[in-house]
Scaffold this active site. Structure first.
Site, short mmCIF file in Angstrom:
data_model
loop_
_atom_site.label_atom_id
_atom_site.label_comp_id
_atom_site.label_asym_id
_atom_site.label_seq_id
_atom_site.Cartn_x
_atom_site.Cartn_y
_atom_site.Cartn_z
N GLU A 116 0.59 -1.66 -0.02
CA GLU A 116 0.17 -0.33 0.18
C GLU A 116 0.34 0.84 0.35
OE1 GLU A 116 -3.46 -0.36 3.29
OE2 GLU A 116 -3.79 -1.72 2.25
N HIS A 236 -8.88 10.06 2.22
CA HIS A 236 -8.02 9.48 1.66
C HIS A 236 -8.79 9.88 0.22
CE1 HIS A 236 -7.73 5.89 0.05
NE2 HIS A 236 -7.80 5.50 1.03
N ARG A 283 -0.64 9.21 2.14
CA ARG A 283 -1.94 9.51 1.69
C ARG A 283 -2.25 11.23 0.97
NH1 ARG A 283 -5.25 5.69 5.16
NH2 ARG A 283 -5.15 3.94 4.00
N HIS A 344 -10.78 10.63 6.42
CA HIS A 344 -11.07 9.51 6.15
C HIS A 344 -10.77 9.10 7.91
CE1 HIS A 344 -10.52 5.01 4.93
NE2 HIS A 344 -9.22 5.16 5.45
N ARG A 379 -1.26 9.72 8.91
CA ARG A 379 -1.01 7.87 8.94
C ARG A 379 -0.42 7.10 8.24
NH1 ARG A 379 -5.07 3.87 8.62
NH2 ARG A 379 -6.17 4.53 7.65
C1 LIG Z 1 -13.82 2.62 4.63
C2 LIG Z 1 -12.69 1.98 6.10
C3 LIG Z 1 -11.78 1.96 5.52
C4 LIG Z 1 -10.04 1.66 6.36
N1 LIG Z 1 -9.67 0.47 5.86
C5 LIG Z 1 -8.58 0.85 7.24
C6 LIG Z 1 -7.59 -0.52 6.11
O1 LIG Z 1 -7.60 -1.29 5.27
N2 LIG Z 1 -6.36 -0.42 7.57
C7 LIG Z 1 -6.39 0.10 8.56
O2 LIG Z 1 -5.06 0.17 9.70
N3 LIG Z 1 -7.00 1.03 8.87
C8 LIG Z 1 -7.92 1.27 7.83
N4 LIG Z 1 -9.56 1.71 8.27
C9 LIG Z 1 -9.29 2.89 9.89
C10 LIG Z 1 -9.66 1.71 10.82
O3 LIG Z 1 -10.82 0.56 10.25
C11 LIG Z 1 -10.62 2.70 11.98
O4 LIG Z 1 -9.81 3.45 12.08
C12 LIG Z 1 -10.59 1.18 12.76
O5 LIG Z 1 -11.13 -0.21 12.48
C13 LIG Z 1 -11.60 2.17 14.72
O6 LIG Z 1 -11.99 0.97 15.07
P1 LIG Z 1 -11.71 1.14 16.67
O7 LIG Z 1 -12.29 -0.03 17.63
O8 LIG Z 1 -10.91 2.15 17.29
O9 LIG Z 1 -13.26 2.06 16.50
P2 LIG Z 1 -14.78 1.59 15.66
O10 LIG Z 1 -14.72 0.23 14.66
O11 LIG Z 1 -15.47 2.66 14.47
O12 LIG Z 1 -15.52 1.50 16.66
C14 LIG Z 1 -16.49 2.46 17.64
C15 LIG Z 1 -17.89 1.91 18.04
O13 LIG Z 1 -18.05 3.17 18.88
C16 LIG Z 1 -19.12 2.68 18.94
N5 LIG Z 1 -19.71 3.70 19.94
C17 LIG Z 1 -19.24 5.09 19.34
N6 LIG Z 1 -20.16 6.53 20.06
C18 LIG Z 1 -20.43 5.31 21.14
C19 LIG Z 1 -21.28 5.75 22.17
N7 LIG Z 1 -21.99 7.47 22.45
N8 LIG Z 1 -22.07 4.62 23.43
C20 LIG Z 1 -22.07 3.76 22.64
N9 LIG Z 1 -20.79 3.07 21.70
C21 LIG Z 1 -20.16 4.12 20.92
C22 LIG Z 1 -19.75 2.88 18.06
O14 LIG Z 1 -20.93 2.31 18.11
C23 LIG Z 1 -18.80 1.46 17.49
O15 LIG Z 1 -19.06 0.54 17.82
C24 LIG Z 1 -10.65 2.58 7.65
C25 LIG Z 1 -11.77 2.50 7.74
C26 LIG Z 1 -12.91 3.19 7.09
C27 LIG Z 1 -14.20 4.12 6.68
#
Ligand SMILES: Cc1cc2nc3c(=O)[nH]c(=O)nc-3n(C[C@H](O)[C@H](O)[C@H](O)COP(=O)(O)OP(=O)(O)OC[C@H]3O[C@@H](n4cnc5c(N)ncnc54)[C@H](O)[C@@H]3O)c2cc1C
Length: 513
Positions: A116, A236, A283, A344, A379
């Site tokens: 990537e 992105h 990026r 993103h 990032r």
């Molecule tokens: C389209 C896309 C593609 C991506 N591709 C990649 C990739 O290939 N590789 C990579 O490393 N990263 C990638 N990323 C980034 C990566 O996916 C995210 O940074 C990572 O998954 C975040 O994980 P997290 O557990 O921190 O949050 P999330 O997975 O967003 O989970 C957040 C959680 O918090 C909960 N929540 C939020 N607010 C509240 C509230 N007030 N009360 C209760 N619950 C709440 C939500 O319901 C959810 O369950 C991508 C992101 C996107 C959007």
């Protein structure tokens, strides 16, 4: 009042990995994991490209991954954090594999490491082009199988509860709105783990789903926790261009890793003009290049050319992207894919140390809502899933040492005001305010800013904030209005931190600096 040993707010990769770790270690502990909508609605679910890491079986080296992360981050990263995360990658990726996550292998049975932008080596483990869905499903299954984890969807964290000691601030729980039963619960907990994900929904065009409203950061900010780097919003470069729609569909960086070429409206490949690494530059560089090409063209997008890659393998490696393009009537053998930058990822957030600890005792933050220093000012692709799973492990190790000595706080206000109504949709004036905020942020606070755009955004967001206060006075709160209040705080923090910045670096670019 409910008592739980662990309260984990968020059920993406960060919250779920942590919950599994602590559940396995303390079988008698009760662990509550909440998500504000469905358990699978998260940024994690949509990750495509994969997770970066150097494994013992890789033809790669730790110092190369470190170096690539530092170059992408404009050397503004915390070097010790980068070393730690990259070194710990193998152990944390092993955890994912042990919990059932299936990463693609090639015909020789070895991991099929992808390439990537910004990576000097093939080092991205993936599951076709839906790695996030694979991770989310397998972690959810693992968590469901553990009897001491209670998974609650449609539970919205409204506010954190702190002790009353200003000298020694400690988070002791949270007020949570249970949408199904329409009531606010007071949850008291020994450890509060914030894993609420990103902030993309503060912008009009974003790859993030509707839950990405920065709630955890807003909650932490309101209790005075340290928040940093909010000006570092990564755009992105290649989201599928669409006139409308809730979420911009992403065309993963891995597609350029596989050889896709960016072209302008005249079909010219232009990345060479901007960077020696051409289409595989980090990026921030590609996003600005795309914006520049769009600004000097008659169409609101550039093209991604994958026509030369249609030998059957492309569709196999990128089934979701291929299907989406087909759905839009694009024939990838002859048609280019229209793409444009979209909000993103947030590189900043709630400030944590290398053990995931925030400025407040009892409160950890992990994943996209946290700021660890790993990313510097930009990032590197596929480093965020890695950061989340490594920091979940770091936070777990940190709790190991203290867990037995923590007691529940007894002096808690079991009281929430005001009344919250379930009403999940925004009523009209609020829906308009939300649209206005998103438009404003996309128009004035996106890939390129100017001194003037910052001042306009600052004033306009202030006006929106005042209108919101007036609207709220007349009505009781709904989840959507509380969520909008969080979005407003996020917008204000992004603007405030952008106004303070005196130097361009990574994703932050003010033309007047
Ligand atoms: C389209 C896309 C593609 C991506 N591709 C990649 C990739 O290939 N590789 C990579 O490393 N990263 C990638 N990323 C980034 C990566 O996916 C995210 O940074 C990572 O998954 C975040 O994980 P997290 O557990 O921190 O949050 P999330 O997975 O967003 O989970 C957040 C959680 O918090 C909960 N929540 C939020 N607010 C509240 C509230 N007030 N009360 C209760 N619950 C709440 C939500 O319901 C959810 O369950 C991508 C992101 C996107 C959007």
């Amino acid at each position: 009042m409910i008592k739980r040993d662990f309260l984990i707010i968020g059920a993406g990769i960060a919250g779920l990995s942590y919950s599994i770790k602590v559940a396995l270690k303390w079988p008698d502990a009760n662990i509550l994991v909440i998500s504000k909508e469905g358990l699978e609605n998260s940024n994690t679910q949509y990750a495509q490209g994969g997770i970066a890491g150097v494994l013992p079986c890789s033809n790669d080296a730790i110092n190369r991954h470190v170096e690539d992360t530092l170059i992408a981050g404009d050397h503004q990263n915390d070097q010790k954090t980068v070393n730690m995360v990259v070194t710990e990658a193998s152990e944390s990726i092993d955890d994912l594999i042990n919990w059932g996550v299936d990463f693609d292998k090639n015909i020789t049975g070895k991991y099929d490491f992808g390439l990537e932008g910004g990576h000097s080596k093939h080092r991205v483990l993936h599951h076709k082009d839906f790695t996030g869905k694979e991770i989310q499903e397998k972690l959810l299954k693992q968590a469901r199988d553990l009897k001491n984890i209670e998974l609650c969807n449609h539970h919205f964290a409204l506010e954190l509860i702190t002790n009353k000691d200003k000298e020694d601030p400690r988070v002791i729980g949270a007020y949570i709105f249970d949408s199904k039963n329409e009531k606010v619960e007071t949850v008291v907990s020994k450890i509060v783990f914030l894993a609420t994900g990103g902030i993309g929904q503060v912008y009009k065009t974003t790859t993030n789903p509707n839950v990405a409203t920065g709630d955890g950061i807003a909650l932490a900010y309101r209790i005075g926790a340290n928040i940093e780097g909010m000006e570092l919003v990564q755009f992105h470069p290649t989201a599928l261009f669409a006139e409308s729609g809730d979420r911009a569909f992403l065309i993963s960086e891995a597609v350029r890793g596989a050889g896709a070429i960016l072209r302008n409206e005249f079909g010219e490949a232009y990345m060479e003009k901007y960077d020696d690494r051409k289409d595989l530059a980090p990026r921030d560089i590609v996003a600005r290049a795309n914006l520049n090409e769009i600004q000097s063209s008659t169409i609101p997008f550039v093209y991604l050319d994958v026509t030369h890659l249609q030998d059957g393998k492309f569709e196999d490696h990128f089934p979701v992207i291929s299907a989406k393009c087909k759905e839009l009537g694009l024939d990838l053998k002859t048609d280019f894919i229209p793409v444009a930058p979209a909000a993103h990822y947030l590189c900043g957030g709630i400030s944590v140390n290398r053990r995931g600890k925030t400025s407040h005792k009892g409160m950890y933050a992990c994943g996209e809502c946290s700021s660890t220093g790993l990313h510097g000012t930009n990032r590197l692709a596929s480093n965020s899933l890695l950061e989340a799973v490594v920091y979940a492990n770091q936070s777990y190790k940190s709790v190991l040492k203290v867990y037995d000595s923590i007691d529940f706080e007894e002096n808690v206000d079991d009281f929430w005001h005001p009344v919250v109504k379930k009403n999940l949709s925004l009523d009209l004036p609020l829906a308009e305010l939300r649209k206005k905020l998103q438009w404003l942020m996309s128009s004035y606070m996106a890939v390129e800013k100017t001194n003037e755009s910052l001042i306009i955004a600052d004033k306009e967001v202030e006006l929106i904030s005042k209108k919101f206060e007036q609207l709220i006075k007349e009505k009781s709160y709904t989840i959507k209005s509380l969520e909008f209040r969080n979005l407003l705080s996020i917008a204000q923090l992004i603007i405030e931190h952008s106004l303070i910045r005196v130097k361009n670096s990574g994703v932050f670019f003010n033309k007047d600096l």
